[in-house]
Scaffold this motif. Structure first.
Motif, short mmCIF file in Angstrom:
data_model
loop_
_atom_site.label_atom_id
_atom_site.label_comp_id
_atom_site.label_asym_id
_atom_site.label_seq_id
_atom_site.Cartn_x
_atom_site.Cartn_y
_atom_site.Cartn_z
N ASP A 153 0.91 -1.43 0.08
CA ASP A 153 0.10 -0.10 -0.14
C ASP A 153 0.92 1.16 -0.15
O ASP A 153 0.43 2.46 0.37
CB ASP A 153 -0.90 0.06 1.29
N ARG A 154 2.07 1.16 -0.38
CA ARG A 154 2.83 2.27 -0.40
C ARG A 154 3.66 2.52 -1.84
O ARG A 154 4.11 1.72 -2.47
CB ARG A 154 3.94 2.05 0.68
N ILE A 155 4.07 3.73 -2.06
CA ILE A 155 4.77 4.39 -3.36
C ILE A 155 5.80 5.17 -2.91
O ILE A 155 5.23 6.30 -2.14
CB ILE A 155 3.61 4.55 -4.42
N ALA A 156 6.84 5.06 -3.34
CA ALA A 156 7.74 6.30 -3.21
C ALA A 156 8.04 7.06 -4.59
O ALA A 156 8.15 6.57 -5.66
CB ALA A 156 9.23 5.85 -2.79
N VAL A 157 8.08 8.34 -4.45
CA VAL A 157 8.22 9.17 -5.67
C VAL A 157 9.40 9.99 -5.64
O VAL A 157 9.66 10.66 -4.66
CB VAL A 157 7.01 9.83 -5.94
N ARG A 158 10.00 10.37 -6.88
CA ARG A 158 10.91 11.42 -6.92
C ARG A 158 10.38 12.36 -7.66
O ARG A 158 9.49 12.08 -8.83
CB ARG A 158 12.02 10.92 -7.69
N PHE A 159 10.43 13.74 -7.60
CA PHE A 159 9.84 14.83 -8.25
C PHE A 159 10.73 16.10 -8.40
O PHE A 159 11.92 16.06 -7.67
CB PHE A 159 8.63 15.07 -7.61
N GLU A 160 10.60 16.75 -9.30
CA GLU A 160 11.09 18.17 -9.60
C GLU A 160 10.08 19.16 -10.14
O GLU A 160 9.16 18.63 -10.90
CB GLU A 160 12.52 18.11 -10.39
N TYR A 161 10.11 20.39 -9.69
CA TYR A 161 9.07 21.26 -10.11
C TYR A 161 9.92 22.63 -10.37
O TYR A 161 10.80 22.81 -9.67
CB TYR A 161 7.76 21.38 -9.52
N GLU A 162 9.23 23.47 -11.17
CA GLU A 162 9.74 24.59 -11.28
C GLU A 162 8.76 25.77 -11.05
O GLU A 162 7.45 25.59 -11.55
CB GLU A 162 10.45 24.75 -12.79
N TYR A 163 8.79 27.10 -10.79
CA TYR A 163 8.00 27.92 -10.83
C TYR A 163 8.46 29.44 -10.78
O TYR A 163 10.02 29.40 -10.34
CB TYR A 163 7.12 27.98 -9.41
N HIS A 164 7.87 30.47 -10.70
CA HIS A 164 8.67 31.63 -10.36
C HIS A 164 7.65 32.55 -9.46
O HIS A 164 6.51 32.26 -9.28
CB HIS A 164 8.89 32.53 -11.79
#
Length: 133
Positions: free
Chosen positions: A78-89
């Motif tokens: 019942d578990r998930i591990a995620v890598r992420f990246e995001y950009e914003y200004h």
């Protein structure tokens, strides 16, 4: 998608989360979380959908041009591990890129009951952007 996850259902769950977050619609995003969901986002601790909606509303008022990418890192039961990246200004036009990892735990209905996110962020120039808009 209900736990236990397969690689296929875990990847789909991650893609659906990416799509929802990129909508920048706090109410839509919050529907993926259990009513009593627990969050840690950096140094912010949240309990329940109402707090999640409030947090995300403020986030996307400050983080303009927000665009996120998520990648499945691992899954089990019942578990998930995620890598992420995001950009914003920000409102002054300064761009930022944030990187991090999330650990997700789901209830039997497939709603996320726990989300723990560790995030690091750095300023970038507009020319350094790489997350497609």
């Amino acid at each position: 998608m209900l736990p236990p996850f397969t690689e296929e259902t875990a990847r789909l769950k991650v893609q659906l989360a990416e799509d929802a977050w990129n909508s920048k619609d706090p109410a839509r995003v919050a529907l993926a979380y259990a009513e009593d969901s627990e969050w840690r986002n950096r140094d912010v601790f949240l309990d329940g959908r109402d707090e999640i909606v409030g947090f995300l509303t403020g986030k996307w008022e400050r983080e303009l041009g927000y665009r996120l990418l998520k990648e499945l890192w691992a899954y089990t039961g019942d578990r998930i591990a995620v890598r992420f990246e995001y950009e914003y200004h920000d409102t002054e036009g300064q761009w930022f890129r944030a990187y991090g990892n999330e650990n997700w735990e789901f209830d039997e209905r497939g709603l996320m009951r726990r989300r723990y996110a560790g995030i690091n962020e750095l300023p970038i120039t507009a020319d350094e952007r790489r997350v497609a808009v």
